[in-house]
Design a protein around this motif. Sequence first.
Motif, PDB file in Angstrom:
ATOM      1  N   LEU A 165      -1.834 -12.931  13.807  1.00 31.86           N
ATOM      2  CA  LEU A 165      -3.235 -13.426  13.461  1.00 31.86           C
ATOM      3  C   LEU A 165      -3.260 -14.280  12.356  1.00 31.86           C
ATOM      4  CD1 LEU A 165      -4.922  -9.701  13.091  1.00 31.86           C
ATOM      5  CD2 LEU A 165      -5.001 -11.346  14.911  1.00 31.86           C
ATOM      6  N   ALA A 166      -2.376 -14.510  11.316  1.00 31.00           N
ATOM      7  CA  ALA A 166      -2.207 -15.803  10.533  1.00 31.00           C
ATOM      8  C   ALA A 166      -1.823 -16.968  11.215  1.00 31.00           C
ATOM      9  CB  ALA A 166      -1.076 -15.233   9.270  1.00 31.00           C
ATOM     10  N   SER A 191      -4.829 -17.856  13.076  1.00 28.12           N
ATOM     11  CA  SER A 191      -5.892 -18.198  12.231  1.00 28.12           C
ATOM     12  C   SER A 191      -5.518 -19.982  11.913  1.00 28.12           C
ATOM     13  CB  SER A 191      -6.208 -17.628  10.895  1.00 28.12           C
ATOM     14  OG  SER A 191      -6.940 -18.146  10.067  1.00 28.12           O
ATOM     15  N   MET A 232       1.739  -7.855  13.345  1.00 27.59           N
ATOM     16  CA  MET A 232       0.506  -8.218  13.792  1.00 27.59           C
ATOM     17  C   MET A 232      -0.158  -9.239  12.763  1.00 27.59           C
ATOM     18  SD  MET A 232      -1.925  -8.335  16.025  1.00 27.59           S
ATOM     19  CE  MET A 232      -1.696  -7.251  17.401  1.00 27.59           C
ATOM     20  N   THR A 233       0.097  -8.962  11.409  1.00 29.32           N
ATOM     21  CA  THR A 233      -0.368  -9.714  10.645  1.00 29.32           C
ATOM     22  C   THR A 233      -0.044 -11.049  10.555  1.00 29.32           C
ATOM     23  OG1 THR A 233      -0.614  -7.928   8.954  1.00 29.32           O
ATOM     24  CG2 THR A 233      -0.473 -10.109   7.811  1.00 29.32           C
ATOM     25  N   ALA A 234       1.298 -11.281  11.102  1.00 31.83           N
ATOM     26  CA  ALA A 234       1.865 -12.620  11.070  1.00 31.83           C
ATOM     27  C   ALA A 234       1.499 -13.153  12.182  1.00 31.83           C
ATOM     28  CB  ALA A 234       3.420 -12.483  11.367  1.00 31.83           C
ATOM     29  N   ARG A 269       4.693  -2.583  13.085  1.00 33.32           N
ATOM     30  CA  ARG A 269       3.783  -3.151  14.139  1.00 33.32           C
ATOM     31  C   ARG A 269       2.559  -4.024  13.267  1.00 33.32           C
ATOM     32  NH1 ARG A 269       2.666   1.718  18.427  1.00 33.32           N
ATOM     33  NH2 ARG A 269       4.727   1.462  19.434  1.00 33.32           N
ATOM     34  N   ALA A 270       2.049  -3.268  12.307  1.00 33.00           N
ATOM     35  CA  ALA A 270       1.096  -3.662  11.412  1.00 33.00           C
ATOM     36  C   ALA A 270       1.450  -5.068  10.773  1.00 33.00           C
ATOM     37  CB  ALA A 270       0.640  -2.892  10.311  1.00 33.00           C
ATOM     38  N   ARG A 271       2.832  -5.283  10.393  1.00 32.24           N
ATOM     39  CA  ARG A 271       3.452  -6.547   9.652  1.00 32.24           C
ATOM     40  C   ARG A 271       3.527  -7.667  10.650  1.00 32.24           C
ATOM     41  NH1 ARG A 271       6.873  -2.431   6.772  1.00 32.24           N
ATOM     42  NH2 ARG A 271       5.719  -2.121   4.739  1.00 32.24           N
ATOM     43  N   LYS A 316       0.868  -1.064   0.045  1.00 31.91           N
ATOM     44  CA  LYS A 316       0.099   0.142  -0.077  1.00 31.91           C
ATOM     45  C   LYS A 316       0.759   1.276   0.022  1.00 31.91           C
ATOM     46  CE  LYS A 316      -4.005   2.058   2.295  1.00 31.91           C
ATOM     47  NZ  LYS A 316      -4.778   1.909   3.473  1.00 31.91           N
TER      48      LYS A 316
END
Length: 149
Positions: free
Chosen positions: A32-33, A36, A28-30, A24-26, A4
């Motif tokens: 959450l994945a 999941s 958090m993505t890891a 932090r977003a990267r 983005k």
Amino acid sequence: MAPKHHPTLLSGGDRKALTKELGRARVMTAILAAQSAEARAKGEALIRQADKLLCESWNERMWADGGPIDPSPTVDQAISGSYAWLEIECPRCKSRRDVDLAALRHPPTTFVHDLASRLRCSKCSKAGRRPSATLLQLASRSRRPASET
């Protein structure tokens, strides 16, 4: 997917804050994945357990009532619950066979009790008669070397 685009801010402090938030977003993505994937594995294990219990319940009802009980598990549920074999008996010659449910050419959503009218005895077919099979129970493995479809 392309990253983005974030417009570069004018001040150095704002650029540092943006870089920190993107990091932090990267992370958090890891996280959450991974959560999941873990939840999906637990869910699949619970579904297999539920399918196994459904097959065991159906076997008990078959034993207690002595006939094809409706509703029964589907072929897919039986295979998922580790009950991939169906024991059948010919009502004419009383020979018993084991049928591999995975090898049947029926949709996986077919109910097991619906297979009774479709399965036939191969011994009796040579004599010119083909009576429908009697369902006995679902089994986790074949108890006899010969199988029939």
